[in-house]
Motif scaffolding. Sequence first.
Motif, short mmCIF file in Angstrom:
data_model
loop_
_atom_site.label_atom_id
_atom_site.label_comp_id
_atom_site.label_asym_id
_atom_site.label_seq_id
_atom_site.Cartn_x
_atom_site.Cartn_y
_atom_site.Cartn_z
N TYR A 22 -5.98 -5.13 2.89
CA TYR A 22 -5.68 -4.19 3.97
C TYR A 22 -4.53 -3.26 3.55
O TYR A 22 -4.60 -2.04 3.68
CB TYR A 22 -5.34 -4.99 5.24
CG TYR A 22 -4.51 -4.26 6.27
CD1 TYR A 22 -5.09 -3.30 7.09
CD2 TYR A 22 -3.15 -4.54 6.42
CE1 TYR A 22 -4.33 -2.63 8.04
CE2 TYR A 22 -2.38 -3.88 7.36
CZ TYR A 22 -2.97 -2.92 8.17
OH TYR A 22 -2.21 -2.26 9.09
N VAL A 23 -3.47 -3.85 3.00
CA VAL A 23 -2.32 -3.04 2.57
C VAL A 23 -2.72 -2.14 1.40
O VAL A 23 -2.38 -0.95 1.37
CB VAL A 23 -1.12 -3.96 2.19
CG1 VAL A 23 0.03 -3.14 1.65
CG2 VAL A 23 -0.68 -4.77 3.40
N GLU A 24 -3.47 -2.70 0.47
CA GLU A 24 -3.88 -1.89 -0.69
C GLU A 24 -4.75 -0.71 -0.28
O GLU A 24 -4.66 0.36 -0.87
CB GLU A 24 -4.62 -2.77 -1.71
CG GLU A 24 -3.68 -3.69 -2.46
CD GLU A 24 -4.39 -4.68 -3.39
OE1 GLU A 24 -3.72 -5.56 -3.91
OE2 GLU A 24 -5.61 -4.55 -3.57
N VAL A 151 3.88 4.98 3.31
CA VAL A 151 3.17 3.73 3.02
C VAL A 151 3.74 2.61 3.89
O VAL A 151 3.01 1.86 4.54
CB VAL A 151 3.26 3.37 1.51
CG1 VAL A 151 2.94 1.91 1.27
CG2 VAL A 151 2.31 4.25 0.72
N CYS A 152 5.07 2.53 3.94
CA CYS A 152 5.70 1.47 4.76
C CYS A 152 5.36 1.65 6.23
O CYS A 152 5.11 0.69 6.95
CB CYS A 152 7.21 1.48 4.57
SG CYS A 152 7.72 1.17 2.88
N LYS A 153 5.34 2.90 6.68
CA LYS A 153 5.07 3.14 8.10
C LYS A 153 3.59 2.90 8.41
O LYS A 153 3.26 2.45 9.50
CB LYS A 153 5.42 4.58 8.46
CG LYS A 153 6.91 4.84 8.52
CD LYS A 153 7.14 6.26 9.00
CE LYS A 153 8.57 6.70 8.76
NZ LYS A 153 8.68 8.16 8.83
N LEU A 310 4.65 -7.23 2.47
CA LEU A 310 3.87 -8.18 3.28
C LEU A 310 4.78 -9.06 4.14
O LEU A 310 4.46 -9.35 5.29
CB LEU A 310 2.95 -9.01 2.38
CG LEU A 310 1.66 -8.23 2.10
CD1 LEU A 310 1.31 -8.20 0.65
CD2 LEU A 310 0.51 -8.78 2.93
N LEU A 311 5.91 -9.47 3.57
CA LEU A 311 6.87 -10.27 4.36
C LEU A 311 7.38 -9.47 5.55
O LEU A 311 7.54 -9.98 6.66
CB LEU A 311 8.06 -10.68 3.49
CG LEU A 311 7.86 -11.86 2.54
CD1 LEU A 311 9.08 -12.01 1.62
CD2 LEU A 311 7.62 -13.15 3.32
N ALA A 312 7.63 -8.17 5.29
CA ALA A 312 8.14 -7.31 6.36
C ALA A 312 7.10 -7.15 7.46
O ALA A 312 7.42 -7.21 8.65
CB ALA A 312 8.52 -5.94 5.78
#
Length: 420
Positions: A22-24, A151-153, A310-312
């Motif tokens: 999902y993140v990738e 990306v983080c948002k 992912l931890l965040a």
Amino acid sequence: MAIQKPRGTQDFLPERMREWKYVEEKIASLCSAYGFGEIRTPVFENTSLFLRGIGETTDVVQKEMYTFASGDKGDTFTLRPENTASAVRAYLEHKIYGTENMTKWFYIGPMFRHERPQAGRYRQFHQFGAEVLGSSSPYTDSEVISLALEVCKSVGLTGLTLELNSVGCPKCRPVYREALIQYFEPHKEELCTDCQSRLTKNPLRVLDCKVDTDKTKEAPRITEYLCEECEEHFKKVQELLTAIGISYTLNPNLVRGLDYYTKTAFEIKYPPLGAQSAVAGGGRYDGLVEELDGPSTPAIGFAIGMERLLLAIEKQEAMPQFAPLKSVFVVSMGDEASVEGFRLVTSLRKRDIYAAMDGAGRSMKSQLKLANRMRAEYAIIIGEEELANGKVLVRNMAEGTQEEVMLDAVLDYVEHVMKG
Ligand code: AMP
């Protein structure tokens, strides 16, 4: 005791991998909107690449590299501790500089550093990073910072902080370096042992000492020593960030001690992660391509620690619930029906439909239980009698209704009801 994974490494099982994917996917889609192409470089490189590309005085090179000898030529190789040096090596090896004005690349992959493992710090970890080669424009700095933040948002993080600094260039930094040495020299004995040796080898690194942060409070600030070009560049980067609604704080202690790092340095933090709150780090490295024997080429990049990201996301409870994949379970009674069922399952899979069967000769009731457990939308039931008549039953699992369908039409029928 059974063999366990090496310290500081992790296994990611299917549920976790779904989150990674999902993140990738978010990363890949943003990178494509920003015009970055994906690269993959070897996981190991000639050790000399990192000695020159990261710098012999850094902790990474001095203490953290996994280096091994291989072959009979006496070559030594190192598991990559980061990807920028390899990206530049590839850029030079494929002579990309001769073919493109500006090169925008991104990568995602494992990196290796022999650090002391703790939450958010591993010996094998993954970075997503982006590099732009061939542009000295402050627009590029702001674009790269914007990509890292977006990306983080995009994965739902809020409350991120962006710290910004300029580390000058080989024209203005030597003067600052001297000023720093002069400032710390009279108190040398009060510095930690690491900083005492940093002071001679790499004085800027005294500024990011984690042992004693008080000592830098009154130290000279690099921003007071920037040459006109660096100062203008720094101002423009700030102006552009403000123009696109990105807020930042200036942190004069945010440094990278090596000569080929120039101008912009930045870090993105997610404060709830505590000690390992740095999610991304990056900056300009206008001198690195030349350091690796290439033509003078301005460049800038960053890397985000995927595990920290992912931890965040977990900390913020921002991971979406993934719906189970729509599936079909084929229930078969008897040998002949099971072979037919296996044929059906294979054909459904070829049509991109998630299909499963049991094949262990369980009762119809147990097979339907399995279908429920995998939350199948439909079950196709093949009994010996139905098979003899060329028919099967298609059961809507949620509604408990079923319909008789001709065997030779069942694939189209199921595809139609599943895909609409
Ligand atoms: P660096 O390459 O040291 O600038 O690090 C960039 C980012 O990679 C950091 O902000 C972290 O998010 C991540 N990172 C660096 N080292 C590790 C590690 N040992 N374990 C997990 N993440 C790391």
